[in-house]
Structures are given as structure tokens and as C-alpha cells.
Design an enzyme around this catalytic site. Structure first.
Site, PDB file in Angstrom:
ATOM      1  N   SER A  13      38.411  38.120  44.860  1.00 12.61           N
ATOM      2  CA  SER A  13      38.643  38.683  43.524  1.00 12.61           C
ATOM      3  C   SER A  13      39.418  38.050  42.614  1.00 12.61           C
ATOM      4  CB  SER A  13      38.578  40.087  43.509  1.00 12.61           C
ATOM      5  OG  SER A  13      38.626  40.694  42.094  1.00 12.61           O
ATOM      6  N   TYR A  26      40.926  48.425  44.958  1.00 13.78           N
ATOM      7  CA  TYR A  26      39.892  47.151  45.062  1.00 13.78           C
ATOM      8  C   TYR A  26      40.563  45.867  45.241  1.00 13.78           C
ATOM      9  CZ  TYR A  26      36.304  43.776  44.325  1.00 13.78           C
ATOM     10  OH  TYR A  26      35.642  42.523  44.565  1.00 13.78           O
ATOM     11  N   LYS A  64      41.967  43.079  48.302  1.00 12.02           N
ATOM     12  CA  LYS A  64      41.569  41.490  48.190  1.00 12.02           C
ATOM     13  C   LYS A  64      42.674  40.921  48.183  1.00 12.02           C
ATOM     14  CE  LYS A  64      36.975  41.888  47.879  1.00 12.02           C
ATOM     15  NZ  LYS A  64      36.028  41.240  48.694  1.00 12.02           N
TER      16      LYS A  64
END
Length: 276
Positions: free
Chosen positions: A150, A192, A196
Site C-alpha cells: 500500500s 492496515y 503493509k
């Protein structure tokens, strides 16, 4: 039975970015044996039907395998099935992922459960699958290993002096007002983006481990896409600057087809290398 077509496994390939990756490869002039990895076979079969309705003709074949990256037994069974059917994997695209920050923020998950589940899906499960799949990758004449990361995972870009003209960076990295509790975020991403960032280190480890085996390894940062990840409505994502998901699928296709071989071992965006 082994096939002459390049064998590509896309985990989480039945929806979101995974589906767009499969679609881009299915529409390519290059022939592939595409495998949609999905937790539920019926969802994978529905994705195949949708794909064939959207892409009228293709040089590729497509199949579905049940795989849940949070289950070792599911991973082992999927790899055994691919070994029996195809004999190798030419490109493993570790796309399956999840985001639980909204559920944490809304009190539907505890912080610990949200973080642990996110890490298990985005990093641990990916590592287990890759470990089991490596013997099949090493049977390829051009093995490729991709990890979907990401843009939010860049630690360097969290610093204000590195924001430059990138509009999204102040939105996700600016500090909230003093006081506690902090106001709810319109797009919470703490767990999140942390997983990542961990995935990027996992990619570097696999690049190191498989360097002498000739496996090409990348982290792929596809950009902010309107995929509905983390239960964020797609229209809201578009209002926040998200691009259409097919752009990410086409970028991954280009990596599979050798257009970014000069950036092996890095986290890459379509137009630039992503800073760590």
C-alpha cells in the site's frame, strides 16, 4: 498435467483488485493458466462467469482453487492441487488482504483482535503460502513473486517534509488536535498500514532468500483504488481521490509481463519507486 501457458495464482482473485488483476491478465494477448484463489469456491466460480461475460475472447484458461490464507490446511491443500494440476507456478501474486480499522474504530473489534487478524491475513498467511509455494515457483523458467502493498506503508512519507505535492499525504499523515479521545477518522488505517509496512520487509526477506534462485520479487503499490477495501464505500473512496481499480490490475499485469524488471526487489508504484 503441466501446461505450456504461464501459470499465475492470484489470491483473493474473486473481488476487488484481485479480480481486476485476473481480468487484465485474461484480456492480455499473452496466454495464461490463471488460478483464482478464493476462500469460497462459489464466489470464485461467480467471478469466472462475470469475467467471461466482460472479456469476450481470451488466449487464457481460468480455474478456481479454494484457499484461505488464515488456514494452514487450506494453503497446503491448494498448493497440492496446483502441483497436481499444473506442476508449477510461474507467478504468485499475493493479493489477499484485509483491513479492520473501521471495525476497531466502531467498537466491533478490539484493538488486539483487529491488529492480530489483520497481521495474520496480510503478513503471516502470505508468508505461509509463499513458503509452501516456493517449490512450485522454482520449477518455473521465469519465476515471479509479487506482494500487494500500500502507498500508506511508506514510513519516509509520514514525515511532513517529505509530503511534497502529493495531496493524499497530509490527509493520512497530519496529526489530529490535542486531547483524548481523538475524533473518529474518516478513513482509519493504523493497523492496515502497519501490516503493509511489515509486508514490505517480508518481501525484502524473500528477495534475499530467493536471489540466487533467480526469482524476481516485488512489493506492488497499486495506488489508492476504489475497491471498497475495509468497508469504505467506493463512492466515498472516489471522493477522496481513489482511481478506478482496473488501473491497478493493468499495472500488476505489466509487472508479470516483464515491464518493470529493472525494479526488482523494490516497492514500486506505476510511475515511481515507493520510498520505504
Amino acid at each position: 498435467m503441466a501446461t505450456e501457458k504461464k501459470v499465475v495464482l492470484v489470491t483473493g482473485g474473486n473481488t476487488g483488485l484481485g479480480y481486476e488483476i485476473v481480468k487484465a491478465l485474461y484480456a492480455s494477448s499473452q496466454p495464461y493458466a490463471l488460478i483464482i484463489g478464493t476462500r469460497t469456491l462459489s464466489n470464485g466460480e461467480a467471478a469466472v462467469a462475470k469475467l467471461k461475460s466482460e472479456v469476450a475472447t481470451s488466449n487464457s484458461e481460468i480455474s478456481v482453487v479454494q484457499i484461505d490464507v488464515s488456514s494452514d490446511a487450506s494453503i497446503e491443500a491448494a498448493v497440492a492441487s496446483i502441483s497436481s494440476t499444473h506442476g508449477r507456478i510461474d507467478s504468485l501474486i499475493n493479493n489477499a488482504g484485509a483491513a479492520f480499522d473501521f471495525e476497531i474504530q466502531d467498537g466491533k473489534r478490539s484493538i488486539r483482535d483487529g491488529f492480530n487478524t489483520s497481521w495474520d491475513t496480510n503478513v503471516s498467511g502470505t508468508h505461509v503460502l509463499t513458503t509452501h509455494a516456493v517449490p512450485l515457483l522454482l520449477k518455473s523458467s521465469d519465476p515471479r513473486l509479487l506482494f500487494l502493498t500500500s502507498g500508506t506503508a511508506s514510513i519516509w512519507e509520514t514525515l511532513p517534509e517529505n509530503w511534497g505535492n502529493m495531496v493524499a499525504l497530509p490527509r493520512i499523515n497530519a496529526s489530529p488536535p490535542a486531547g483524548w479521545p481523538k475524533p473518529p477518522s474518516v478513513n482509519p488505517i493504523t493497523s492496515y498500514r502497519s501490516t503493509k509496512a511489515g509486508l514490505n520487509m517480508l518481501m525484502r526477506e524473500w528477495a534475499r532468500i530467493l536471489k540466487e534462485d533467480g526469482v524476481k520479487v516485488w512489493s506492488i503499490s497499486p495506488g489508492y483504488l476504489a475497491t471498497g477495501l475495509g468497508a469504505v464505500p467506493k463512492d466515498l473512496q472516489r471522493k477522496m481521490g481513489a482511481q478506478e481499480p482496473h488501473l491497478g490490475g493493468e499495472f500488476v499485469r505489466d509487472v508479470v509481463e516483464g515491464k518493470h524488471d529493472d525494479r526488482v526487489g523494490l516497492a514500486i508504484r506505476a510511475q515511481q519507486t515507493q520510498p520505504w
